[in-house]
Design an enzyme around this catalytic site. Structure first.
Site, short mmCIF file in Angstrom:
data_model
loop_
_atom_site.label_atom_id
_atom_site.label_comp_id
_atom_site.label_asym_id
_atom_site.label_seq_id
_atom_site.Cartn_x
_atom_site.Cartn_y
_atom_site.Cartn_z
N LYS A 158 0.84 -1.20 0.00
CA LYS A 158 0.00 0.00 0.00
C LYS A 158 0.87 1.24 0.00
O LYS A 158 1.92 1.28 0.67
CB LYS A 158 -0.90 0.03 1.24
CG LYS A 158 -1.99 -1.02 1.24
CD LYS A 158 -2.91 -0.83 2.44
CE LYS A 158 -4.09 -1.77 2.35
NZ LYS A 158 -4.99 -1.59 3.52
N GLY A 165 -8.02 2.81 -2.37
CA GLY A 165 -7.70 1.65 -3.18
C GLY A 165 -6.61 1.89 -4.22
O GLY A 165 -6.16 0.96 -4.88
N GLU A 200 0.92 -5.01 4.41
CA GLU A 200 -0.06 -5.54 5.35
C GLU A 200 -0.39 -6.96 4.93
O GLU A 200 -0.31 -7.28 3.75
CB GLU A 200 -1.36 -4.71 5.29
CG GLU A 200 -1.53 -3.75 6.44
CD GLU A 200 -2.80 -2.94 6.31
OE1 GLU A 200 -3.72 -3.34 5.56
OE2 GLU A 200 -2.88 -1.89 6.96
N HIS A 208 -17.00 -8.17 7.53
CA HIS A 208 -16.90 -6.93 8.30
C HIS A 208 -17.75 -7.14 9.55
O HIS A 208 -18.96 -7.27 9.47
CB HIS A 208 -17.44 -5.77 7.45
CG HIS A 208 -17.49 -4.47 8.17
ND1 HIS A 208 -16.74 -3.40 7.79
CD2 HIS A 208 -18.19 -4.08 9.24
CE1 HIS A 208 -16.98 -2.38 8.61
NE2 HIS A 208 -17.86 -2.78 9.50
N LYS A 237 -22.88 -0.01 3.61
CA LYS A 237 -23.52 -1.22 4.12
C LYS A 237 -24.95 -1.31 3.62
O LYS A 237 -25.66 -0.31 3.56
CB LYS A 237 -23.51 -1.17 5.65
CG LYS A 237 -22.10 -1.20 6.24
CD LYS A 237 -22.10 -0.79 7.70
CE LYS A 237 -20.67 -0.73 8.21
NZ LYS A 237 -20.60 -0.06 9.53
N GLU A 275 -14.80 -1.51 14.60
CA GLU A 275 -14.94 -2.30 13.38
C GLU A 275 -13.74 -3.22 13.19
O GLU A 275 -12.59 -2.80 13.39
CB GLU A 275 -15.06 -1.37 12.16
CG GLU A 275 -16.31 -0.51 12.21
CD GLU A 275 -16.64 0.14 10.87
OE1 GLU A 275 -17.81 0.50 10.69
OE2 GLU A 275 -15.73 0.28 10.02
N ASN A 290 -15.99 3.96 15.23
CA ASN A 290 -17.00 4.97 14.90
C ASN A 290 -17.48 5.58 16.21
O ASN A 290 -18.02 4.87 17.06
CB ASN A 290 -18.17 4.36 14.15
CG ASN A 290 -17.76 3.88 12.78
OD1 ASN A 290 -17.22 4.65 11.99
ND2 ASN A 290 -17.98 2.62 12.49
N ARG A 292 -19.99 7.36 17.34
CA ARG A 292 -21.35 7.87 17.22
C ARG A 292 -22.33 6.71 17.35
O ARG A 292 -21.92 5.56 17.39
CB ARG A 292 -21.54 8.51 15.84
CG ARG A 292 -21.27 7.51 14.73
CD ARG A 292 -21.71 7.94 13.35
NE ARG A 292 -21.64 6.82 12.44
CZ ARG A 292 -20.56 6.48 11.72
NH1 ARG A 292 -19.46 7.20 11.82
NH2 ARG A 292 -20.59 5.44 10.93
#
Lengths: 463, 171
Positions: A158, A165, A200, A208, A237, A275, A290, A292
């Site tokens: 990466k 991506g 990685e 997920h 999602k 996540e 996240n 929230r």
């Protein structure tokens, strides 16, 4: 203590927050843009305040407009919902500076967990597994080969300065890595002006999976089970369910407990979601947090019986955790379908226009969180979520069977929706087997899923 | 009812049940104004369900209407709509001056009922977290009614006061 909440969001979540406020005996004022004057939250609210024109930058994304509206209507707290300003540290800070309570993590916490890389490092220190990789940038090809040997193939190269991506290449073995290293570095240099590369471990077929957590002001952290959100389209999602089919009971128990412990120790507060990617080896790797309440929170509410929005408000008011981990016993299986105003037959083009006819599904174990009504005009300015269908069953099979029945009951006319796509999905062997990975939609194709949708008995030929 | 009251200063008069009158005015007034402009008639009276509405042109309006009536063939509606103030009804049309932001209102000193306001004049500010958002008059006219006062919290788009526009004839 919170007495009066300004709801600084729109659509179904504004309605959801309004319901939680009423349940808690709190007054609520719905903040809305000119385009949402006829929205259901505004119509249902005891009080509503117009904060600006349709353009979100001048309304739902305007910190001054929202805070000014809270002061003008005598509110003492602001609920930001999801999206918009919900994870904006500067906004949270401005809210606090005006002596209002921000319902969410405080500004310093939002700041602390803002950087993905720093959050991964922090939570790794607190015992969460992260995707194995090179320790930062690899200097040259031989360093890359050494790192890959330690990580184990396949690996992904990466660009350090990259994103979205671009500048990524997978290597299955050392020969491929040697071949790809210089190409990748050159591409990175050309695209981002920086040829730095890191490695990685590459996870081919991934689930997920995310963990719902909540932490009170004293650092007591609980988890509320996981959600599997593998069915995605362009990182959006579409379906979420709990429990995940990707975890064995032993892995689940360990991973949930670790997640809660780590996030409490790392200093996070209020509700949040961790996540993870679960690779073919069945091991979860932490990717991001996240800060929230999330769109898919009802999945967790349905299996645990906990009102997460009410809990969020309670924790924001400074109260201690009103329950223990032992009291949270997820039961059965829940699935959520995001019904959006998008046309799956036309590359999920967003739709706008009047809902000419509307019938919501109902019955036992069916929940439909939606702001729709017949005659409602879906404005073109915001996201296309129309409603979330959440269905519970004692088993995944039962939840699926009930979902089919509920989706058939749902009628939304006037705009194209994703309803039929989900009816097709519920006939798809990949989905039914529980083998949904993040690449499923690419592998199977939208057209095949739509073609599997059963025709409605009342449908016209060719409709 | 409200609409009837707003127009009461103009040369519209009515008799009968308030609700019926309101409905009648809502439904017919634009048509009547157009009709006056087209025909050059001085006065039209309509009766429905015991309610009567009368719309009377001023002589100036009638003349204008007549002069605009001629080229209006084929596009009568458009021409009538474009005709400046064919009757005193539209000449006295009221415009709401609205808040440009959500916050606390400060009316400019010179704003009181009867005050004359020029188009574009700064008539109020809405304080948004200490920063004033300017409210400027979108039309020239006379302040007909105040809807909000200095210190009031106002929402975006809220009516602050009504301006009665000064007819084209006074220009």
């Amino acid at each position: 203590m919170i007495k009066r909440v300004l709801i600084a969001n729109r659509g179904e979540i504004a309605l959801r927050i309004l319901r939680a406020c009423r349940q808690l005996g709190l007054e609520a004022v719905v903040a809305y843009s000119e385009a949402d004057a006829d929205s259901r939250a505004v119509l249902v609210a005891d009080e509503a305040v117009c904060i600006g024109p349709a353009d979100a930058k001048q309304s739902y994304l305007s910190a001054p407009a929202i805070i000014s509206a809270a002061l003008a209507t005598g509110c003492d707290a602001i609920h930001p919902g999801y999206g918009f300003l919900s994870e904006n540290a500067a906004f949270a800070e401005a809210v606090a500076a005006h002596k209002l309570t921000f319902i969410g993590p405080s500004a310093p916490i939002l700041e602390k967990f803002h950087s993905k890389a720093a959050t991964r490092a922090l939570l790794a220190k607190h015992g969460l597994p992260t995707i194995p990789g090179s320790d930062g940038v690899v200097a040259d090809e031989s360093a890359a080969l050494d790192a890959a040997k330690k990580i184990g193939y396949p690996v992904i190269l990466k660009a350090s300065a990259g994103g979205g991506g671009r500048g990524m290449r997978v290597a299955q073995d050392a020969a491929e890595l040697s071949k790809n290293f210089s190409i990748c570095a050159q591409e990175a240099q050309a695209a981002f002006g920086d040829g730095s590369i890191y490695l990685e471990k590459y996870l081919s077929a991934t689930h997920h999976v995310e963990v719902q957590i909540a932490v009170d002001s004293e650092g007591t952290a609980l988890h509320f089970g996981e959600r599997d959100c593998s069915l995605q389209r362009r990182h959006q999602k579409l379906v979420e369910e709990s429990p995940s089919t990707a975890l064995t009971p032993r892995v689940r128990e360990d991973f949930l407990a670790r997640a809660a412990k780590a996030i409490g120790a790392a200093g996070y507060r209020n509700v949040g979601t961790l996540e993870f990617l679960v690779g073919p080896d069945g091991k979860p790797y932490f990717i991001e947090i996240n800060c929230r309440i999330q769109v898919e929170h009802p999945v967790t509410e349905v299996v645990t019986g906990v009102d997460l929005v009410a809990l969020q408000i309670t924790l924001a008011s400074g109260a201690r955790m009103p329950m223990t981990q032992r009291e949270i016993q997820p039961r059965g299986h829940a699935i959520e379908f995001r019904i959006t105003a998008e046309d799956p037959a036309n590359n999920f083009q967003p739709q706008a226009g009047e809902i000419s006819a509307y019938r919501s599904p109902s019955g036992p174990w069916v929940r439909f969180d939606s702001h729709l009504y017949a005659g409602y005009e879906v404005p073109p300015y915001y996201d296309s979520l129309l409603g979330k269908l959440i269905v519970w069953g004692a088993t995944r099979e039962e939840a699926i069977a009930r979902s089919r029945a509920a989706l058939r009951e749902l009628e939304i006319d006037g705009v194209a929706t994703t309803r039929d796509f989900f009816l097709g999905l519920l006939e798809s062997p990949s989905f039914l087997s529980g083998g949904v990975t993040t690449s499923m939609l690419d592998d199977v194709g939208t057209a095949a899923i739509l073609a599997a949708a059963p025709r409605r008995s009342g449908d016209q030929a060719g409709a | 009812m409200a609409k009837f009251r707003d127009l009461a200063n103009a040369n519209v008069s009515g008799e009968g049940n308030a609700e019926e009158l309101g409905a009648l005015i809502d439904a017919l007034l634009p048509v009547l104004v157009d009709r006056l402009a087209e025909t050059g008639l001085g006065e039209i009276e309509v009766e429905r369900n015991g309610a009567t509405v009368r719309v009377r042109s001023e002589s100036l309006g009638v003349q204008q209407a007549a002069s605009f009536g001629a080229p209006a063939q084929g596009a009568a509606g458009q021409a009538a709509a474009a005709a400046p103030a064919p009757s005193s009804v539209s000449a006295a049309r009221k415009h709401a001056v609205r808040a440009t932001a959500v916050g606390f209102l400060t009316l400019s000193k010179e704003i009181h009922v009867g005050a004359k306001v020029a188009k574009g004049a700064l008539v109020a500010t809405v304080e948004v977290l200490g920063i004033p958002s300017e409210v400027r008059a979108t039309h020239g006219g006379i302040v007909a009614a105040l809807k909000s006062a200095t210190g009031d919290p106002v929402e975006y788009g809220q009516e602050i006061f009504l301006l009665e526009s000064i007819g084209e004839g006074s220009k």
